[in-house]
Write a protein that holds these residues in place. Structure first.
Motif, mmCIF file in Angstrom:
data_model
loop_
_atom_site.group_PDB
_atom_site.id
_atom_site.type_symbol
_atom_site.label_atom_id
_atom_site.label_comp_id
_atom_site.label_asym_id
_atom_site.label_seq_id
_atom_site.Cartn_x
_atom_site.Cartn_y
_atom_site.Cartn_z
ATOM 1 N N GLN A 239 26.927 31.223 -9.391
ATOM 2 C CA GLN A 239 27.152 31.856 -7.912
ATOM 3 C C GLN A 239 26.405 33.396 -7.938
ATOM 4 N N ARG A 240 26.444 34.424 -6.943
ATOM 5 C CA ARG A 240 25.726 35.266 -6.441
ATOM 6 C C ARG A 240 26.601 36.278 -5.337
ATOM 7 N N TYR A 241 26.008 37.270 -5.826
ATOM 8 C CA TYR A 241 27.097 38.179 -5.056
ATOM 9 C C TYR A 241 27.240 37.844 -3.587
ATOM 10 N N ASP A 242 28.470 37.969 -2.947
ATOM 11 C CA ASP A 242 28.384 37.373 -1.342
ATOM 12 C C ASP A 242 27.434 38.545 -0.331
ATOM 13 N N SER A 243 26.926 39.069 -0.489
ATOM 14 C CA SER A 243 25.756 40.271 -0.209
ATOM 15 C C SER A 243 25.037 39.929 0.000
ATOM 16 N N GLU A 244 24.421 39.071 -1.016
ATOM 17 C CA GLU A 244 22.670 38.700 -1.336
ATOM 18 C C GLU A 244 22.467 38.122 -0.507
ATOM 19 N N LYS A 245 21.477 37.379 0.313
ATOM 20 C CA LYS A 245 20.849 36.690 1.016
ATOM 21 C C LYS A 245 20.551 35.332 0.481
ATOM 22 N N LYS A 246 20.916 34.229 1.604
ATOM 23 C CA LYS A 246 20.473 32.942 1.029
ATOM 24 C C LYS A 246 20.412 32.049 2.300
#
Length: 254
Positions: A239-246
């Motif tokens: 899981q990652r923060y939803d603000s991170e960019k992938k």
């Protein structure tokens, strides 16, 4: 008039005649008597001679009847044999026709089977060409879907919007084969997948289907606002923060 009264005058006449002959000559009397005796003897032999002749006629008649019966039976048997031969010939002809028709049907069936196989191959080739057109622009096909990895890194929502602009959506992983395939696509770094969390329903895929099989990495707390990515070094979801960019893995149904 009775038979005795008729025969009596003949007897007396013969006697008188014989007596007259006796007075004149004894030799002539003997001759007459002998003649009479011979005539009586021949008269007695008449019925005896007639009996063999009658028996011969009866035997001849029996032979003729037997011969006629034998000829009739022989003709009847010949007719029966002729009828059986004709019947056998007709049956043999019908059997030969059935064998010929069966051979023709088998040849037709083989021809249809070959044509059916050719049509199946043509349909398969056409389907592959069609799917290849759908999976153009660098996408890769697996089963009934085309997959591609977005070139630009964005948030989970931005990556999903990018997939939707291309007629696709973030990938939905339904089985281990697809999980392995997506892992290979994201080997250069973690990528967003189409899994989201809703308070009323929990985790579900972007098409609304529930999460049936989870491949979470160990030690995750599964926070609500942290969308999952695929995959870590062990090929698990994290899981990652939803603000991170992938980058996002997009899936387009064919």
């Amino acid at each position: 008039m009775s038979a005795d009264s008729v025969a009596a005058p003949r007897l007396s006449l013969n006697v008188r005649y014989n007596r007259n002959i006796q007075e004149n000559s004894g030799e002539e009397e003997e001759r007459k008597v002998e003649i009479l005796e011979d005539e009586e003897h021949h008269a007695d032999l008449g019925p005896q001679r007639a009996r063999p002749h009658t028996q011969n006629n009866s035997a001849a008649n029996n032979r003729r009847c037997f011969k006629a019966t034998a000829v009739t039976l022989g003709g009847f048997y010949l007719l029966m044999l002729a009828g059986l031969f004709i019947r056998f010939t007709l049956l043999q002809t019908q059997y030969d026709q059935l064998i010929n028709n069966n051979s023709q049907l088998q040849r037709s069936y083989k021809t249809l089977s070959v044509n059916h196989s050719q049509l199946q191959n043509e349909v398969k080739q056409l389907k592959n060409r069609t799917e290849e057109k759908w999976c153009s622009d660098g996408s890769t096909r697996l089963g009934r879907s085309c997959y591609f990895k977005s070139k630009e890194e964005k948030t989970w929502s931005g990556s999903r919007a990018d997939c939707q602009q291309r007629g696709a959506d973030l990938v939905i992983i339904n089985n281990k084969e697809e999980q392995k395939f997506v892992t290979e696509l994201s080997k250069d770094g973690e990528s967003w997948i189409g899994l989201q969390y809703e308070r009323s329903q929990g985790w579900k895929w972007v098409d609304g289907s529930p999460l049936a099989e989870t491949i979470w990495a160990s030690g995750l707390t599964h926070y609500e606002g942290y969308p999952p990515t695929c995959c870590d070094q062990q090929g698990k979801w994290t899981q990652r923060y939803d603000s991170e960019k992938k980058n996002g893995i997009c899936e387009k149904k064919i």
